[in-house]
Design a protein around this motif. Structure first.
Motif, PDB file in Angstrom:
ATOM      1  N   GLU A 167       0.850  -1.188   0.000  1.00  0.00           N
ATOM      2  CA  GLU A 167       0.000   0.000   0.000  1.00  0.00           C
ATOM      3  C   GLU A 167       0.887   1.241   0.000  1.00  0.00           C
ATOM      4  N   ASN A 217      -3.193   7.682  -3.343  1.00  0.00           N
ATOM      5  CA  ASN A 217      -3.141   6.304  -2.868  1.00  0.00           C
ATOM      6  C   ASN A 217      -3.079   5.352  -4.052  1.00  0.00           C
ATOM      7  N   ARG A 261      -1.468   1.005  -5.079  1.00  0.00           N
ATOM      8  CA  ARG A 261      -1.006  -0.251  -4.490  1.00  0.00           C
ATOM      9  C   ARG A 261      -0.283  -1.091  -5.525  1.00  0.00           C
ATOM     10  N   TYR A 266       3.652  -2.983   3.725  1.00  0.00           N
ATOM     11  CA  TYR A 266       3.662  -4.212   2.942  1.00  0.00           C
ATOM     12  C   TYR A 266       3.740  -5.418   3.854  1.00  0.00           C
TER      13      TYR A 266
END
Length: 445
Positions: free
Chosen positions: A255, A282, A284, A320
């Motif tokens: 993330e 944000n 990922r 992570y």
């Protein structure tokens, strides 16, 4: 001092040392984080657009036997178009790849045509002979229920689903999905839902009949790999590359949160899907591999600053799952910019590698837009976009003295020349989509 007293002192020292509790050994992090700015020094009293590279790299695995167990579902298209060499090479490639697994790995094999069949239910990869026999019994016939095939593969993974394993569906298809959900959007949503479970999907398109938009969407939203294989005889090589990636994963569930500071405004993220909300970004990544760099490029607007000023642009926070130590790890970093009136200082400070990485992603966006224009039948419009890309790469390549960008300029010009041929467009489009995907995701093969 007499010898008896010396001996007594030594005994006291040893006793004292033994009484001190041992501190737990700190373990090394599995991921390195680097945050770099393409233009670390900017001209004062001007607003700037700048590129920030957030780079993550899995550390080197010291011992080959120390790797993360894999949970793999191989999903094979066995529709009628797979008859002959395609089916032969597909089965051969799958068997060869499975032989790389060991006793700690889980494997399942699913085939699909109009219906879905579980050829090998999820099981330990120890009995490779039995698994090979089951694969060799697959016969090609029927239509292409691709969505159902991937869903069944994921169902087999769930039997042993573990966020401390590498959970991967490997899909091979040579045709269009024509049974059940079949649009790129529907398959993209499937990929996204699987990613939330810790499952990634690698898609391998065989021949010229598959839908590359569908395959790249499915892989992209789950953060898997994608490959275009024109000749079935190359499948074994691709499967070996793919299993090499699977067996080198060191971290999952990555993330990334980027917070812009001091009036810096996020403009766009290049190469990956991301959510921009105000000053926060944000995104990922599903998995990170040993000694492989994965990165995102964030373009930001930097407000004007006075001469000799220095400001932090962003804070970067990474969470992570450390698969080796089975715990969540956190990394953080920041990057700053300095401001000057000296053009010499500005030019000498340029981070060429970061600028090259950003330029490659910008050119990749040009390439995507060119394909969209070509799909609309606007060949001249597509050529114009690729010429703009070539001009951008040439100007920057000359400025940075970058052979890499000059080479990509020539590639863009070559792509523009190959847009006219209708007979070759199906193949060319697959090549372009594969290249776009690999560059955006820094795929290793």
């Amino acid at each position: 001092m007499n010898s008896h007293r010396l001996i007594k002192i030594k005994h006291l020292i040893v006793a004292a040392c033994l009484s001190i509790p041992l501190l737990p050994t700190a373990h090394a992090k599995q991921v390195d984080l680097d945050v770099n700015l393409a233009t670390p020094i900017m001209e004062a009293n001007k607003t700037h657009n700048a590129f920030i590279k957030i780079s993550l790299e899995g550390i080197k695995q010291e011992k080959l036997q120390e790797r993360i167990p894999a949970n793999i579902a191989i999903v094979l298209d066995k529709s009628g178009s797979m008859q002959g060499d395609k089916m032969y090479y597909a089965k051969e490639a799958a068997i060869m790849a499975i032989n790389r697994l060991d006793l700690n790995d889980i494997v399942s094999v699913v085939s699909y045509d109009s219906r879905v069949n579980v050829v090998v239910p999820a099981t330990k990869a120890s009995d490779s002979t039995r698994i090979a026999r089951a694969i060799n019994r697959i016969q090609a016939q029927g239509n292409t229920a691709l969505f159902a095939g991937v869903s069944k593969g994921a169902q087999e993974l769930r039997k042993f689903l573990d966020l401390n394993k590498v959970n991967r569906v490997i899909l091979l298809s040579d045709g269009l999905a024509n049974v059940g959900p079949s649009t790129p959007n529907e398959l993209g949503k499937l990929g996204l839902s699987l990613a939330k479970e810790g499952i990634s999907v690698t898609t391998i398109g065989l021949g010229l009949g598959y839908n590359e938009d569908l395959m790249t969407q499915l892989a992209g939203f789950s953060d898997g790999n994608h490959a275009f294989v024109e000749n079935a005889s190359s499948l074994a090589e691709i499967f070996q590359y793919e299993f090499g990636d699977v067996l080198s994963v060191v971290a999952q569930g990555v993330e990334i949160r980027i917070r812009c500071k001091n009036g810096v405004r996020p403009i766009r993220v290049l190469g990956r899907e991301a959510e921009i909300s105000g000053s926060t970004v944000n995104t990922r990544m599903n998995q990170l591999y040993s000694e492989q760099e994965k990165f995102i490029i964030l373009e930001v607007e930097v407000p004007a600053q006075e001469n000799q000023a220095s400001i932090d642009l962003v804070d970067v926070d990474i969470n992570y799952n450390d698969l080796f130590h089975k715990r969540t790890e956190r990394l953080n970093s920041t990057v700053a910019a300095n401001f000057t009136r000296s053009q010499q200082q500005i030019e000498e400070a340029i981070d060429t590698k970061t600028y090259e990485a950003a330029a490659e992603q910008v050119a990749n966006e040009y390439n995507r837009k060119a394909v969209e224009k070509r799909d609309q039948g606007d060949i001249q419009g597509a050529k114009t976009i690729l010429q703009e890309s070539a001009n951008y790469l040439d100007n920057l390549g000359q400025s940075l003295a970058s052979p890499k960008l000059i080479e990509q300029k020539e590639e863009a010009l070559q792509d523009a020349q190959e847009l006219d041929d209708e007979q070759e467009w199906t193949k060319k489009r697959k090549e372009l989509k594969e290249r776009q995907y690999k560059r955006a995701n820094q795929q290793s093969y």
